[in-house]
Design an enzyme around this catalytic site. Structure first.
Site, PDB file in Angstrom:
ATOM      1  CG  ASP A   1      41.431  52.072  35.214  1.00  0.00           C
ATOM      2  OD1 ASP A   1      40.601  51.188  34.982  1.00  0.00           O
ATOM      3  OD2 ASP A   1      42.144  52.210  36.159  1.00  0.00           O
TER       4      ASP A   1
HETATM    5  C1  BGC Z   1      40.852  49.117  37.391  1.00  0.00           C
HETATM    6  C2  BGC Z   1      41.562  48.602  36.381  1.00  0.00           C
HETATM    7  C3  BGC Z   1      40.859  47.336  35.653  1.00  0.00           C
HETATM    8  C4  BGC Z   1      39.735  47.899  35.395  1.00  0.00           C
HETATM    9  C5  BGC Z   1      38.772  46.852  34.379  1.00  0.00           C
HETATM   10  C6  BGC Z   1      39.611  49.388  36.880  1.00  0.00           C
HETATM   11  O1  BGC Z   1      38.884  49.458  38.077  1.00  0.00           O
HETATM   12  O2  BGC Z   1      41.428  50.197  37.928  1.00  0.00           O
HETATM   13  O3  BGC Z   1      43.117  48.058  36.607  1.00  0.00           O
HETATM   14  O4  BGC Z   1      41.713  46.791  34.674  1.00  0.00           O
HETATM   15  O5  BGC Z   1      39.079  48.184  36.394  1.00  0.00           O
HETATM   16  O6  BGC Z   1      38.270  45.931  35.541  1.00  0.00           O
END
Ligand code: BGC
Length: 769
Positions: free
Chosen positions: A233
């Site tokens: 993530d």
């Molecule tokens: C989220 C993810 C997301 C990523 C990119 C993170 O803050 O937890 O689910 O895909 O950001 O935006």
């Protein structure tokens, strides 16, 4: 790049520095390329209910205006469709749209279990149940990847709260972890082979998931055989070297030069095997190959996509209550309808955070109601509440205006729900009550107009206790995307027949919910103390009445269940039941199959969903629906034996229209044959008696012991009844002191174990359970 062999050859041509650099992104949204070897960059974007592609690859764009795209129903909405084929169709549509927008990896679906209704990202996730989530998720992934676009199943694992999630460890016992929180991931990995998986931000049992060997290596790779890319993530990486060792292939966002350098140095210093790095790079190259080898796909028009968004929204909404058949509304019998509430004109269609799509277009409920019925009856609007915020002031003027309008109309439809700001990534939900203003509005309007229908917008379950008994009709509209306005209008006027069922339990009050005592972590630890008893499993065990149970949803027609059959054939149980549409409209019913283990010694939930089917029936039509349950559907995770175990014994197969509306049941003795159970130093008397060979050895030793002891052991019912749960070694210590003399009990047990091992035929290292 064409084949896996070519991937391997390519790997040999990369320098150490190039390999290390490929393990992090190029920028916010892309992987790195290696031009000299024609390795291209891949582009990845959110999200879970539509594509959130930013204007530039350097920006995160959470609060910004991104490239317009189709906004489909959010996770909890689409989870309530229980429609596997629809999920596949959505996957295909998103795959096509991704290709059109040059997106190689779509960062979804979000499939975490809902532990508490307060989870800030609940709207992104499908359900509280792993079977429902896993089946829907697998179909979505298959659909998406059929278009050459990689899925990224997230967030692996136990991202169940937003509060301090980046520094909080989800503390989960292994059985709960496997049966509840990992089970949907496992199903999707095994059924649909997602090309990527995104790890979560949190720690799991003390270690960041991005470097957690138990999770990423032992379970995901070794046990489930996963060979795709694990990506982090955004900023979830802490110790990159540990991450590479655990199999975290790709760090996002990039370029993270500091980690590239650290990887190179670790290899040079001998702290990291180059082949461990190679394994990560090989998987990244394979991902490039998989996404690039796909042919061009037929593109859908924006109109087609919008139609799908409407259909998906209609399948997701749940008719919770429909007293006296007030719905559907019949324009020819009415002259006026009061439409109350700002959400009728400014609908909430999605949640906030990284999943927030800039919708290509949005259906407005008010406009769609006018379009369908405007010419035939009078529709009148009252704002109802000025602004939906959790703490909004009660505006008596707006309430009075709404009450007056409702009183002089035939019917009132109130659009209410959670305020926009309350459901977002980054913050947990403060309350699952409607804002006080809305609650008061509903009560006041319902008093003036008994024909009162409430349409709710929220991504999580809501408490309705203050007003639900006063209104005859409630529709859970969820956050159902850009087509929701049309879908709700069609549902109110009967152009579509509701067919969604709740993907999560709606409690009477927050304190009834399973995680109520420990809703969030403190001091860096969040204990999942409710264990296996999440969602309906908890309400069943506590014998608590929910407001609306998991799996509940009404239709404008009625269904009858008949002739449940269940037969075991080998490791499978074949189940069939007959379903009939007994009403006057065509409609869809979701048949839910739950399994109850009648005999297991281990604690098990009263029943668990193991299969379901959504079936369409014309009035009077009958269909026979077939299900195949596998051994795993009867199993629990036996932590002592470190494997899934299905006991031989009696099970109940329950066919229900909801988790609390079980229509048919069949009691079945299932024989899952012999099981390998290793005896050990502390095995219980019952374990020794379970196997013919060990029982023979035991009897022989007892006979010898009895000859030297004052008190002889007779393996009769009385003795076994009392000593069954004692380790044999303790029984020997109790009764065999004179026999043992200087020989330690451990030595005797070891002798016995050796005997058992020697005297069993190889395939009978096991016994009947
Ligand atoms: C989220 C993810 C997301 C990523 C990119 C993170 O803050 O937890 O689910 O895909 O950001 O935006």
């Amino acid at each position: 790049m064409k084949t896996a062999t070519e991937t391997n050859m390519l790997l040999t041509q990369l320098t150490l520095e190039e390999k290390a650099s490929l393990c992090a992104g190029l920028n916010m949204w892309m992987t790195k390329s290696v031009d000299r070897l024609n390795i291209p960059s891949l582009a990845m974007y959110d999200g879970t209910n539509g594509i959130r592609k930013t204007a530039s690859t350097e920006e995160l764009g959470i609060f910004g205006h991104n490239v317009p795209a189709t906004c489909y129903p959010t996770g909890s909405a689409i989870g309530s469709s229980w429609n596997v084929e629809l999920l596949r169709e959505l996957g295909i549509a998103l795959g096509k749209e991704s290709r059109e927008l040059d997106v190689d990896i779509l960062l979804g679906p979000g499939i975490n279990m809902k532990r508490t209704p307060l989870g800030g990202r609940n709207f992104e996730y499908y359900s509280e149940d792993p079977c429902l989530t896993g089946e829907l998720g697998a179909a979505f992934v298959e659909g998406l990847q059929s278009q050459g676009v990689a899925a990224s199943v997230k967030h692996f694992a136990c991202n169940n709260q937003e509060y301090e999630k980046m520094i909080t460890s989800s503390e989960v016992d292994e059985r709960t972890l496997r049966e509840i929180y990992l089970s949907a991931f496992e199903r999707i990995v095994k059924k649909a082979d997602p090309w990527t998986i995104m790890c979560s931000y949190n720690l799991l049992n003390g270690e960041y998931t991005s470097e957690n060997e138990f999770l990423l290596k032992r379970i995901l790779r070794e046990e489930w055989g996963y060979d795709g890319v694990v990506l982090s993530d955004w900023t979830a990486v802490d110790n990159r070297i540990k991450g590479i060792k655990a199999g975290l292939d790709l760090e996002m966002p990039g370029p993270a030069h500091y980690h590239t350098q650290a990887i190179v140095q670790a290899v040079q210093a001998g702290e990291l095997e180059e082949q461990e790095l190679d394994a990560c790079v090989r998987r990244i190259l394979e991902l490039v190959r998989r996404t690039r080898e796909h042919q061009a796909v037929a593109i859908q028009s924006a109109e087609e996509r919008h139609e799908l968004a409407r259909r998906a929204a209609a399948e997701s909404m749940v008719l919770l209550k429909n007293d006296n058949g007030l719905l559907p509304l019949q324009p020819e019998r009415l002259s006026s309808v009061a439409v109350i509430g700002r959400f009728a004109k400014q609908p909430r269609i999605q949640g906030a955070g990284s999943a927030k799509v800039t919708p290509a277009r949005v259906d407005i409920p008010w406009d769609e109601l006018q379009d369908i019925a405007g010419g035939r009856l009078e529709l009148r609007y009252a704002e109802g509440y000025a602004q939906a915020s959790p703490t909004d002031q009660i505006d008596e003027g707006l309430i009075e205006e709404s009450v007056a309008l409702a009183a002089r109309s035939n019917v009132a439809v109130i659009f209410a729900g959670q305020p926009e700001s309350s459901e977002s990534e980054g913050i947990d939900i403060a309350s699952i009550n409607l804002p006080p203003h809305q609650s008061k509005l509903i009560q006041a309007v319902a008093e003036a107009q008994p024909n009162c229908i409430v349409v709710l917008s929220s991504g999580t379950s809501l408490v309705m206790r203050p007003w639900v008994d006063q209104v005859p009709c409630v529709i859970q509209g969820w956050l159902s995307g850009q087509g929701a306005g049309r879908a709700i209008a069609e549902m109110l006027f009967g152009l579509v027949n509701p067919s969604g069922k709740l993907s999560e339990t709606f409690p009477v009050k927050l304190s009834d919910t399973p995680a109520t005592l420990y809703p969030r972590g403190e001091d860096g630890k969040l204990y999942y103390r409710e264990g296996l008893f999440t969602g309906y499993r908890y309400y069943d065990r506590k014998q608590l009445e929910p407001q609306f149970p998991f799996g509940h949803g009404l239709s404008y027609t009625t269904f009858e269940y008949d002739s449940l059959e269940a037969v075991q054939t080998g490791d499978e149980v074949h189940v069939a039941c007959v379903i009939r549409n007994t009403g006057t409209r065509s409609g869809k019913e979701i048949i839910q199959l739950y399994v109850n283990d009648e005999e297991c010694k281990w604690v098990r939930p009263d029943k668990e969903l193991k299969a379901f089917a959504k079936v369409e029936l014309e009035p009077g039509e009958t269909k026979k629906v077939h299900f195949t349950l596998e051994r795993r559907d009867f199993s629990y995770y036996n932590t002592k034996e470190q494997r899934w175990v299905a006991d031989t014994g009696f099970y109940n197969i329950l066919a229900g229209s909801s988790s609390r509306d079980i229509r048919l049941r069949s009691r079945l003795h299932c024989d899952f044959g012999t099981q390998t159970v290793a005896l050990h130093t502390f095995s219980l008397l019952s374990d020794w008696l379970r196997y013919s060979h060990s029982q023979a050895v035991l009897e022989e030793y007892l006979e010898d012991m009895n000859r030297h002891s004052e008190e002889a052991i007779v393996l009769n019912e009385e003795f076994i009844g009392f000593w069954n749960d004692f380790p044999l070694i303790k029984i020997i210590q109790m009764f065999g002191q004179q026999w043992l003399q200087n020989k330690s009990p451990r030595l005797v047990i070891q002798e016995m174990l050796d005997r058992v091992a020697r005297c069993q035929p190889a395939d009978e290292a096991t016994a009947e359970r």
